[in-house]
Design an enzyme around this catalytic site. Structure first.
Site, PDB file in Angstrom:
ATOM      1  N   ARG A 255     -79.538 -44.987 -35.085  1.00 57.04           N
ATOM      2  CA  ARG A 255     -78.159 -45.566 -34.453  1.00 57.04           C
ATOM      3  C   ARG A 255     -78.948 -46.081 -33.771  1.00 57.04           C
ATOM      4  O   ARG A 255     -78.998 -45.413 -32.781  1.00 57.04           O
ATOM      5  CB  ARG A 255     -77.216 -45.438 -35.140  1.00 57.04           C
ATOM      6  CG  ARG A 255     -76.634 -44.950 -36.980  1.00 57.04           C
ATOM      7  CD  ARG A 255     -74.964 -44.159 -36.955  1.00 57.04           C
ATOM      8  NE  ARG A 255     -75.249 -43.985 -37.908  1.00 57.04           N
ATOM      9  CZ  ARG A 255     -74.981 -42.755 -38.356  1.00 57.04           C
ATOM     10  NH1 ARG A 255     -75.499 -41.753 -37.866  1.00 57.04           N
ATOM     11  NH2 ARG A 255     -74.384 -42.214 -40.086  1.00 57.04           N
ATOM     12  N   LYS A 280     -71.534 -41.703 -34.034  1.00 56.74           N
ATOM     13  CA  LYS A 280     -70.609 -42.362 -35.019  1.00 56.74           C
ATOM     14  C   LYS A 280     -69.729 -40.822 -35.924  1.00 56.74           C
ATOM     15  O   LYS A 280     -68.815 -41.159 -36.513  1.00 56.74           O
ATOM     16  CB  LYS A 280     -71.317 -43.311 -36.075  1.00 56.74           C
ATOM     17  CG  LYS A 280     -70.491 -43.543 -37.746  1.00 56.74           C
ATOM     18  CD  LYS A 280     -70.958 -44.390 -38.553  1.00 56.74           C
ATOM     19  CE  LYS A 280     -70.380 -45.451 -39.797  1.00 56.74           C
ATOM     20  NZ  LYS A 280     -71.441 -46.140 -40.514  1.00 56.74           N
ATOM     21  N   HIS A 352     -80.910 -50.933 -37.005  1.00 54.88           N
ATOM     22  CA  HIS A 352     -79.721 -50.442 -38.843  1.00 54.88           C
ATOM     23  C   HIS A 352     -81.390 -50.575 -39.396  1.00 54.88           C
ATOM     24  O   HIS A 352     -81.511 -49.226 -40.641  1.00 54.88           O
ATOM     25  CB  HIS A 352     -78.963 -50.643 -38.546  1.00 54.88           C
ATOM     26  CG  HIS A 352     -77.562 -50.255 -39.574  1.00 54.88           C
ATOM     27  ND1 HIS A 352     -77.484 -48.481 -38.767  1.00 54.88           N
ATOM     28  CD2 HIS A 352     -77.343 -49.577 -40.589  1.00 54.88           C
ATOM     29  CE1 HIS A 352     -76.650 -47.487 -39.046  1.00 54.88           C
ATOM     30  NE2 HIS A 352     -76.773 -48.805 -40.505  1.00 54.88           N
ATOM     31  N   ARG A 355     -83.657 -48.533 -39.600  1.00 55.98           N
ATOM     32  CA  ARG A 355     -82.782 -46.406 -40.634  1.00 55.98           C
ATOM     33  C   ARG A 355     -83.330 -47.092 -41.355  1.00 55.98           C
ATOM     34  O   ARG A 355     -83.567 -46.073 -42.272  1.00 55.98           O
ATOM     35  CB  ARG A 355     -82.037 -46.318 -39.813  1.00 55.98           C
ATOM     36  CG  ARG A 355     -81.385 -45.475 -40.756  1.00 55.98           C
ATOM     37  CD  ARG A 355     -79.746 -44.948 -39.697  1.00 55.98           C
ATOM     38  NE  ARG A 355     -78.584 -44.758 -40.401  1.00 55.98           N
ATOM     39  CZ  ARG A 355     -79.285 -43.021 -39.932  1.00 55.98           C
ATOM     40  NH1 ARG A 355     -79.540 -43.141 -39.313  1.00 55.98           N
ATOM     41  NH2 ARG A 355     -77.576 -42.581 -40.476  1.00 55.98           N
ATOM     42  N   HIS A 378     -77.246 -38.136 -42.185  1.00 56.74           N
ATOM     43  CA  HIS A 378     -75.456 -38.614 -43.141  1.00 56.74           C
ATOM     44  C   HIS A 378     -74.472 -36.646 -43.658  1.00 56.74           C
ATOM     45  O   HIS A 378     -75.106 -35.950 -43.838  1.00 56.74           O
ATOM     46  CB  HIS A 378     -76.250 -38.237 -44.983  1.00 56.74           C
ATOM     47  CG  HIS A 378     -76.740 -40.009 -44.258  1.00 56.74           C
ATOM     48  ND1 HIS A 378     -77.613 -40.265 -45.232  1.00 56.74           N
ATOM     49  CD2 HIS A 378     -76.312 -41.272 -43.668  1.00 56.74           C
ATOM     50  CE1 HIS A 378     -77.782 -41.628 -45.307  1.00 56.74           C
ATOM     51  NE2 HIS A 378     -76.626 -42.599 -44.049  1.00 56.74           N
ATOM     52  N   TYR A 387     -79.825 -45.744 -50.297  1.00 58.86           N
ATOM     53  CA  TYR A 387     -81.370 -46.270 -49.908  1.00 58.86           C
ATOM     54  C   TYR A 387     -81.770 -45.784 -52.107  1.00 58.86           C
ATOM     55  O   TYR A 387     -82.954 -47.211 -51.642  1.00 58.86           O
ATOM     56  CB  TYR A 387     -81.679 -45.548 -49.474  1.00 58.86           C
ATOM     57  CG  TYR A 387     -81.513 -45.700 -48.534  1.00 58.86           C
ATOM     58  CD1 TYR A 387     -81.442 -46.209 -47.690  1.00 58.86           C
ATOM     59  CD2 TYR A 387     -80.376 -44.292 -47.750  1.00 58.86           C
ATOM     60  CE1 TYR A 387     -80.791 -46.477 -45.784  1.00 58.86           C
ATOM     61  CE2 TYR A 387     -80.042 -44.427 -46.543  1.00 58.86           C
ATOM     62  CZ  TYR A 387     -79.659 -45.785 -45.675  1.00 58.86           C
ATOM     63  OH  TYR A 387     -79.486 -45.476 -44.223  1.00 58.86           O
TER      64      TYR A 387
END
Length: 415
Positions: A255, A280, A352, A355, A378, A387
Site C-alpha cells: 500500500r 493499515k 492501489h 496492488r 490481508h 479480486y
C-alpha cells in the site's frame, strides 16, 4: 480582491497544521485536494488563487450540487478549500466544528458492547474503533427500543434487526453495519454470550448484499504493468527513487502508506527479506527481497538518495529534504502511465491499482487465494475474495447452461 499563489498558501496552512499537531494522514487528504486545485488553476493559466476560483473549482468538481446533497468526501473537500480561503482573507484557520460523536453503551445491556470495543482497541486504530462504535450502536439502540438485550438474541430478533436496517439505512451503510456486526457476533459466540453460539448460523443471517456492489476494481494487465515500469527514466535521482517505489507497489502490492513509511530497518540484507508492520492493519509482513527490487533499492540508496540522516528510505528529491506524502507516489504512477501510453481514463491510476493488478494477475496465473492473501498481507483470506470479480474468464466457467423450454410453456402462461 486578495490573491496569492497557491503554493505560498499551502506552505502557510501546512505550517499552521504542524503547529497544531494535525495528523499526517489528515494533511495528506488536504494536499490531495490542493493538487487537483493546482491542476485546475494551471489549466486556466491562473497564477494566483482567490475565493472565486476556489468556488469555481468546487462547482466544477461537484457539478454545482448544494452542500447538503454532497457525500461526506465531497463535504470534506469543501472544508479543504475553505481553509485556503480563510488563510488568504484573514491569515488564520477557523477550527473545524466537527466533533466526534460519543457512543455510550450503558448498564448491563451495554456490557458486551463495551467489552468488544475494549478488545478491538488492542488491535485496531482509533479511527477504526470509532467506526466500530458507530456501527454496533445500531444494534444496541435497536435492542433498547425492543427492550431486549444480547442474552435474548434469537433468529427472529436478528431477522427483525436486518429488516430494520433495510428501511433505516442506505445500501452501503446497511452493508457496513452488517459487516461490523458479523465481527461482533463472532466475538459473542467465542465468549459464549448467546443462547446459541454456532457462528455459522449467525453469519448466514447477517448476510451482506454483495450483489449491490457493482463496482469493478481497476486493474492493469501484466503487459501494461511492465510498460509502466519500463518507461520510468532512471537517469536522474528522482527517477531512481520513483522506480524503486513503483516496483514495491507492482511486485509486492504494498500500500502507499507502507511505501511512504518504508525505512532502512525494513530491509534484511543478510536474509534477503523485507520485513515491515503494515500501517493499515498493524500485521507483520515478511516478503522475499527479489534481485530486481533489491538492485533498484541499492541503486537509489547509492546514486539517487540525498545523504540525509533520517530513518525513512524515500525522501524528497530536492531541499528541504523530508519524507514523502502518498499523493507524490500516486502522481508519479499516473505520470508513468501517461508516458507509457496506458489509457487510464476509466480506471484508477494510483498505487492501489497496482496492488489490485498484482492480485488479479496472480489469480490468472492460477495462484491460490491463501497465497495471494499472504502476499498482500490481508488479515483474513475473505478480504482477497473481492479480486474474483475481476477475473471474468473464470466467472464465465461458473455460468450454467440455460435449460431448454418447450414453446408450449409460453402459450400456457396466458391461459
Amino acid at each position: 480582491m486578495q490573491k496569492d499563489s497557491l503554493s505560498t498558501l499551502r506552505l502557510r496552512v501546512e505550517a499552521v497544521f504542524e503547529a497544531k499537531g494535525y495528523k499526517k494522514a489528515c494533511i495528506i487528504r488536504y494536499n490531495h485536494t490542493w493538487d487537483h486545485l493546482q491542476a485546475f488553476l494551471d489549466a486556466r493559466s491562473k497564477e494566483f488563487y482567490n475565493s472565486d476560483l476556489g468556488q469555481q473549482f468546487l462547482d466544477n468538481w461537484h457539478d454545482g450540487k448544494p452542500f447538503n446533497e454532497l457525500t461526506h468526501r465531497q463535504q470534506e473537500r469543501v472544508r479543504h478549500i475553505e481553509v485556503l480561503t480563510n488563510m488568504l482573507l484573514s491569515g488564520t484557520i477557523r477550527e473545524n466544528r466537527h466533533i466526534n460523536k460519543v457512543y455510550l453503551f450503558d448498564g448491563d445491556n451495554g456490557a458486551p458492547f463495551r467489552a468488544f470495543i475494549a478488545e478491538q482497541s488492542k488491535i485496531k486504530k482509533a479511527s477504526s474503533i470509532r467506526r466500530y462504535e458507530e456501527r454496533i450502536s445500531a444494534l444496541y439502540l435497536f435492542l433498547n427500543n425492543c427492550q431486549r438485550c444480547i442474552a435474548d438474541m434469537d433468529v427472529p430478533l436478528v431477522i427483525q434487526f436486518v429488516a430494520h436496517l433495510e428501511k433505516s439505512a442506505t445500501r452501503p451503510n446497511r452493508n457496513s453495519i452488517i459487516m461490523t456486526n458479523r465481527v461482533f457476533f463472532r466475538y459473542l459466540c467465542e465468549h459464549k454470550l448467546l443462547k446459541d453460539n454456532r457462528t455459522e448460523m449467525w453469519m448466514s443471517l447477517l448476510h451482506i448484499n454483495y450483489y449491490l456492489n457493482r463496482k469493478i476494481l481497476s486493474v492493469y494487465t501484466a503487459e501494461e504493468v511492465e510498460k509502466i515500469i519500463g518507461c520510468i527514466d532512471r537517469s536522474h535521482p528522482q527517477g531512481k527513487r520513483d522506480y524503486a517505489m513503483i516496483l514495491l507497489a507492482a511486485r509486492y502490492g504494498l500500500r502507499a502508506s507502507d511505501i511512504i513509511s518504508f525505512r532502512f530497518v525494513n530491509i534484511d540484507w543478510e536474509s534477503n527479506r523485507i520485513i515491515l508492520t503494515q500501517v493499515k492493519t498493524q500485521k507483520r509482513l515478511i516478503l522475499p527481497l527479489s534481485e530486481e527490487v533489491g538492485t533498484a533499492l541499492v541503486e537509489y540508496i547509492r546514486n539517487g538518495r540525498p545523504n540525509i540522516d533520517t530513518p525513512f528510505l524515500f525522501i524528497s528529491a530536492q531541499a528541504p529534504y523530508k519524507p514523502l506524502q502518498s499523493n507524490v507516489l500516486a502522481a508519479n504512477i499516473a505520470e508513468a502511465m501517461r508516458v507509457a501510453g496506458i489509457d487510464s481514463s476509466k480506471r484508477k491510476h494510483g498505487p492501489h491499482a497496482l496492488r489490485h493488478s498484482l492480485a488479479s494477475n496472480l489469480l490468472k496465473a492460477n495462484e491460490t487465494l491463501p497465497v495471494i492473501s499472504e502476499i498482500l498481507g490481508h488479515t483474513v483470506t475473505e478480504s482477497t475474495i473481492t479480486y474474483l470479480r475481476v477475473d471474468i474468464n473464470r466467472l464465465r466457467r461458473c455460468a450454467l447452461e440455460v435449460p431448454l423450454v418447450l414453446s408450449t410453456f409460453y402459450s400456457r402462461i396466458y391461459e
